[in-house]
Design an enzyme around this catalytic site. Structure first.
Site, mmCIF file in Angstrom:
data_model
loop_
_atom_site.group_PDB
_atom_site.id
_atom_site.type_symbol
_atom_site.label_atom_id
_atom_site.label_comp_id
_atom_site.label_asym_id
_atom_site.label_seq_id
_atom_site.Cartn_x
_atom_site.Cartn_y
_atom_site.Cartn_z
ATOM 1 N N CYS A 43 21.275 -13.948 1.606
ATOM 2 C CA CYS A 43 21.966 -13.253 0.519
ATOM 3 C C CYS A 43 23.379 -13.808 0.329
ATOM 4 O O CYS A 43 23.999 -14.264 1.278
ATOM 5 C CB CYS A 43 22.077 -11.776 0.838
ATOM 6 S SG CYS A 43 20.495 -11.028 1.179
ATOM 7 N N ARG A 93 22.513 -20.874 -1.210
ATOM 8 C CA ARG A 93 22.168 -20.077 -0.031
ATOM 9 C C ARG A 93 20.721 -19.593 -0.086
ATOM 10 O O ARG A 93 20.173 -19.159 0.917
ATOM 11 C CB ARG A 93 23.111 -18.871 0.072
ATOM 12 C CG ARG A 93 24.532 -19.267 0.401
ATOM 13 C CD ARG A 93 25.446 -18.080 0.338
ATOM 14 N NE ARG A 93 25.161 -17.092 1.356
ATOM 15 C CZ ARG A 93 25.669 -17.100 2.582
ATOM 16 N NH1 ARG A 93 26.478 -18.065 2.949
ATOM 17 N NH2 ARG A 93 25.363 -16.154 3.449
ATOM 18 N N TRP A 143 18.070 -12.371 -0.857
ATOM 19 C CA TRP A 143 16.973 -13.098 -0.212
ATOM 20 C C TRP A 143 16.231 -12.027 0.572
ATOM 21 O O TRP A 143 16.732 -11.523 1.576
ATOM 22 C CB TRP A 143 17.559 -14.172 0.705
ATOM 23 C CG TRP A 143 16.586 -15.151 1.250
ATOM 24 C CD1 TRP A 143 16.116 -16.271 0.630
ATOM 25 C CD2 TRP A 143 15.982 -15.135 2.547
ATOM 26 N NE1 TRP A 143 15.260 -16.940 1.468
ATOM 27 C CE2 TRP A 143 15.155 -16.271 2.648
ATOM 28 C CE3 TRP A 143 16.056 -14.268 3.643
ATOM 29 C CZ2 TRP A 143 14.410 -16.565 3.786
ATOM 30 C CZ3 TRP A 143 15.315 -14.555 4.773
ATOM 31 C CH2 TRP A 143 14.509 -15.707 4.835
ATOM 32 N N ASN A 157 24.964 -8.265 2.806
ATOM 33 C CA ASN A 157 24.212 -9.370 3.407
ATOM 34 C C ASN A 157 24.052 -9.055 4.888
ATOM 35 O O ASN A 157 25.019 -8.689 5.541
ATOM 36 C CB ASN A 157 25.006 -10.670 3.203
ATOM 37 C CG ASN A 157 24.445 -11.821 4.013
ATOM 38 O OD1 ASN A 157 23.289 -11.809 4.426
ATOM 39 N ND2 ASN A 157 25.274 -12.828 4.242
ATOM 40 N N GLY A 158 22.827 -9.170 5.399
ATOM 41 C CA GLY A 158 22.585 -8.852 6.810
ATOM 42 C C GLY A 158 21.402 -7.908 6.921
ATOM 43 O O GLY A 158 20.639 -7.749 5.971
ATOM 44 N N GLU A 167 13.247 -35.211 11.854
ATOM 45 C CA GLU A 167 14.129 -34.842 10.746
ATOM 46 C C GLU A 167 13.543 -35.327 9.415
ATOM 47 O O GLU A 167 13.584 -34.627 8.403
ATOM 48 C CB GLU A 167 15.533 -35.413 11.000
ATOM 49 C CG GLU A 167 16.538 -35.206 9.886
ATOM 50 C CD GLU A 167 16.765 -33.757 9.490
ATOM 51 O OE1 GLU A 167 16.265 -32.842 10.174
ATOM 52 O OE2 GLU A 167 17.425 -33.534 8.458
ATOM 53 N N LYS A 223 12.474 -32.860 6.199
ATOM 54 C CA LYS A 223 12.952 -33.020 4.820
ATOM 55 C C LYS A 223 11.766 -33.008 3.854
ATOM 56 O O LYS A 223 11.811 -32.374 2.814
ATOM 57 C CB LYS A 223 13.724 -34.333 4.627
ATOM 58 C CG LYS A 223 15.065 -34.466 5.314
ATOM 59 C CD LYS A 223 16.107 -33.466 4.902
ATOM 60 C CE LYS A 223 16.020 -32.229 5.721
ATOM 61 N NZ LYS A 223 17.066 -31.745 6.506
ATOM 62 N N GLU A 261 10.383 -29.438 3.573
ATOM 63 C CA GLU A 261 11.288 -28.472 2.952
ATOM 64 C C GLU A 261 11.379 -28.605 1.448
ATOM 65 O O GLU A 261 11.400 -27.611 0.739
ATOM 66 C CB GLU A 261 12.714 -28.698 3.465
ATOM 67 C CG GLU A 261 13.001 -28.180 4.806
ATOM 68 C CD GLU A 261 14.451 -28.425 5.151
ATOM 69 O OE1 GLU A 261 15.143 -27.455 5.440
ATOM 70 O OE2 GLU A 261 14.898 -29.597 5.139
ATOM 71 N N HIS A 271 -3.612 -38.088 21.060
ATOM 72 C CA HIS A 271 -4.189 -36.946 21.773
ATOM 73 C C HIS A 271 -4.538 -35.811 20.811
ATOM 74 O O HIS A 271 -4.263 -34.647 21.102
ATOM 75 C CB HIS A 271 -3.205 -36.451 22.845
ATOM 76 C CG HIS A 271 -2.953 -37.466 23.918
ATOM 77 N ND1 HIS A 271 -3.850 -37.760 24.918
ATOM 78 C CD2 HIS A 271 -1.897 -38.302 24.122
ATOM 79 C CE1 HIS A 271 -3.362 -38.698 25.699
ATOM 80 N NE2 HIS A 271 -2.181 -39.056 25.232
ATOM 81 N N LYS A 329 20.342 -21.499 2.886
ATOM 82 C CA LYS A 329 21.239 -22.460 3.535
ATOM 83 C C LYS A 329 21.750 -21.929 4.863
ATOM 84 O O LYS A 329 21.814 -22.648 5.850
ATOM 85 C CB LYS A 329 22.405 -22.756 2.589
ATOM 86 C CG LYS A 329 23.390 -23.771 3.117
ATOM 87 C CD LYS A 329 22.793 -25.158 3.088
ATOM 88 C CE LYS A 329 23.671 -26.199 3.728
ATOM 89 N NZ LYS A 329 22.880 -27.376 4.131
HETATM 90 C C1 F6R Z 1 17.131 -28.024 7.246
HETATM 91 C C2 F6R Z 1 18.165 -27.027 7.391
HETATM 92 C C3 F6R Z 1 17.964 -25.949 8.386
HETATM 93 C C4 F6R Z 1 19.247 -25.781 9.208
HETATM 94 C C5 F6R Z 1 19.107 -24.600 10.176
HETATM 95 C C6 F6R Z 1 20.332 -24.445 11.048
HETATM 96 O O1 F6R Z 1 17.410 -28.920 6.225
HETATM 97 O O2 F6R Z 1 19.154 -27.067 6.726
HETATM 98 O O3 F6R Z 1 16.876 -26.235 9.212
HETATM 99 O O4 F6R Z 1 19.493 -26.963 9.889
HETATM 100 O O5 F6R Z 1 18.894 -23.419 9.460
HETATM 101 O O6 F6R Z 1 21.481 -24.229 10.292
HETATM 102 P P1 F6R Z 1 22.921 -24.421 10.908
HETATM 103 O O7 F6R Z 1 23.096 -25.846 11.221
HETATM 104 O O8 F6R Z 1 23.850 -23.934 9.838
HETATM 105 O O9 F6R Z 1 22.981 -23.571 12.142
#
Ligand code: F6R
Length: 604
Positions: A2, A29, A77, A103-104, A476, A480, A483, A499, A599
């Protein structure tokens, strides 16, 4: 998660357009619905909210036409209650006198709600948040002030919150509170802003107060009143001038933030290395004195931490990377005061990471934070914080902060190794200039990534294989692709792929290989050959002169020579980021706003 955007005009201007802009600035976000409430010119709460994107809602609900000098807005959210207009914030009390955006998660909302229902309160939504305006309405019945009623409510609430509140009772103020979830105040001569994150108001001010856990109070035209639930000595909070600029938080001519941030990596890595070198004091001592060292993080930050584990191991330094949400169960019972935890978090606000770090701190462990955000919650838990220089990252998918985290961890281990007599000058010097080669990798590979997207966009699955230092890069890359392009992409240690995973490989199944010319090279080739002989479509990222890998591959992306070492992720990840980006574009998806993702993940 949120987003909160609230504004109080000090010069009698309508605030709704600015609130809408703040919500737009916070779109990264992640959200599914949104709303705005203002105290209108008749001192009534005017509330508009709905499901969907801000632009659509702004048109349909005419947010900009709402009149009032004080208001709050929210992007939701969903956590408790479906995505509906009613569940969207702000929420109001029975009398429509109080509006709250939050938010929370309020963990004890069911018991509070049941008690308030017995007292006659009517609830219109399934959210946890709705208890807050009703609780304050109830507290106000004792003739207390709004501030006292808010404080009393906060004492009762369990869980996490950042909240803003307006009320007809005291129409010249926006009340606020923060516990675990982030909330910042921005100040200039015209307005006072409250928001979940600094980029919300960066176009109007860089003067910021970062609220801390337990802070509550109000802002009015000429007062910012802050108190703290746990620390009676707090009578105000100082402001800081943030270095981020408005341009840094804008797209700068790119179609998406993600693409801009991928291209910013030469600069963000360069800045990070310089900034980290100035913050290294005390870090080596902490590494030195630790019994066990854990790297703790979530998502992309976890993959950077896993890289840290491999890179530390190269120099004989034992550490272990752990996913934050598994930390308690996996190693919680072993943590004690002699341990060191390195918490890695771009936002510094990830609930899983903060929870695990708080636990470790209670056990007496020492904590280093590596984060991108000055003043974020993680920095207040840590004994020592290292702020990276990546600048604001708006795209939901982390890109430039991954490479900054890798650069930071590399800098730490090289410094440690040097103090232990290792000959690391070559790599340290290379780290200082690696940004130039990242620039070359971008130039050489962007068009190719676009071309490959013409093939990838029709696929539903892919494997990403790596070994050693190459493995976190593969992980990684796969994240990407998942996501933002919504392609099921799985990363595996290359040797492990036989395996089980290989069972899926038939004609044209995409297999990405991160091929380093180090001790893993031949074993990596064996795995790719195995995939190829079953029909796999091999896409490799390899050194520019690596003819054997290129012969084996259907598609290849090239990296300059001499990076098959701990600097590898800074370059090898770049083509994988670009491939995911262009595949998402080809699939007509918005890479900046992937579905279901946020985010800053501020709930557990
Ligand atoms: C992936 C991504 C998330 C963050 C994760 C941790 O692209 O952005 O997987 O890496 O939510 O977030 P932080 O680094 O802010 O703790």
């Amino acid at each position: 998660m949120c987003g909160i955007g609230a504004c109080l005009s000090r010069i009698g201007e309508n605030v709704a357009p600015k609130i809408v802009k703040m919500l737009k600035n916070l779109e990264y976000r992640g959200y599914d619905s949104a709303g705005v409430a203002v105290l209108d010119l008749d001192n009534k709460i005017s509330l508009r909210k709905g499901v969907g994107k801000i632009d659509k809602l702004a048109k349909e609900l005419k947010f900009d036409e709402m009149k009032g000098f004080i208001g709050i807005g929210h992007t939701r959210w969903a956590t408790h209650g479906a995505v509906t207009k009613f569940n969207a914030h702000p929420h109001v009390d029975c009398l429509n006198e109080i509006a709250v955006a939050h938010n929370g998660i309020i963990e004890n909302y069911i018991e509070i709600r049941e008690r308030l229902e017995r007292l006659g309160h009517k609830f219109l939504t399934q959210t946890d948040t709705e208890v807050i305006p009703h609780l304050i309405e109830e507290n106000l019945k004792n003739n207390s002030s709004v501030l006292e009623s808010l404080k009393k409510a906060l004492i009762e609430l369990k869980g996490a919150y950042a909240l803003v509140l307006i009320t007809r009772r005291e129409p010249d103020k926006i009340f606020f509170a923060r516990f675990f979830s982030p909330l910042v105040i921005g100040i200039n001569d015209r307005d006072i802003y409250l928001a979940s994150d600094i980029p919300a108001f960066l176009e109007w001010t860089r003067k910021v107060i970062i609220l801390q856990d337990g802070d509550y109070g109000f802002v009015s035209r000429d007062n910012i009143y802050v108190r703290n639930l746990f620390d009676p000595s707090v009578k105000s909070r100082n402001w800081v001038l943030v270095e981020w600029t408005k341009e840094m938080a804008e797209k700068g001519g790119y179609q998406h933030y993600m693409l801009k941030e991928i291209h910013e990596q030469p600069e963000s890595i360069r800045r990070t290395v310089i900034m980290v070198s100035k913050q290294i004091n005390g870090v080596i001592e902490l590494l030195e004195n630790a019994k066990d060292v854990y790297l703790l993080a979530a998502g992309t930050s976890y993959y950077a931490s896993l890289h840290g584990q491999y890179a530390f191991a190269k120099y004989g330094f034992k550490s272990r990377a752990i996913v934050s949400s598994e930390f308690l169960e996996e190693v919680g019972s072993f943590i004690d005061k002699d341990d060191l935890i390195i918490g890695v978090s771009q936002s510094g606000e990830t609930a899983d990471t903060l929870k695990a770090l708080r636990y470790a701190r209670e056990k007496g462990a020492r904590i280093i934070a590596i984060t991108n955000v000055v003043g974020s919650a993680i920095t207040r838990i840590a004994d020592k914080s290292i702020i990276m220089g990546a600048g604001p990252e708006i795209g939901v998918a982390a890109t430039k902060t991954f490479t900054s985290q890798v650069a930071t961890l590399n800098y730490l281990i090289l410094t440690w190794a040097k103090e232990h007599g290792a000959d690391v000058d070559y790599l340290m010097n290379k780290l200082l200039v690696v940004h130039k080669d990242v620039e070359r990798v971008l130039e050489k590979n962007e068009k190719k990534a676009k071309n490959l997207s013409e093939i990838m966009y029709k696929r539903n699955n892919a494997y990403y294989l790596g070994r050693g230092i190459g493995l976190p890069i593969a992980m990684e890359g796969a994240l990407k692709m998942k996501e933002i392009a919504y392609i099921h992409a799985e990363a595996y240690p290359a040797g492990e792929s036989k395996h089980g995973p290989i069972a899926l490989v038939t004609h044209d199944f995409p297999v990405f290989g991160v091929v380093l010319k180090d001790e893993t090279y031949h074993r990596m080739h064996i795995a790719l050959e195995e995939m190829k002989s079953r029909g796999g479509f091999i896409v490799s990222v390899n050194e520019v002169n690596d003819q054997d890998t290129m012969r084996l591959s259907d598609y290849h992306f090239v990296i300059p020579e001499n990076y098959s070492n701990i600097l590898a992720p800074l370059l090898y990840v770049v083509p994988l980021q670009l491939i995911a980006y262009y595949t998402a574009i080809k699939r007509r998806l918005d890479p900046d706003r992937p579905r279901n993702l946020a985010k800053s993940v501020t709930v557990e």
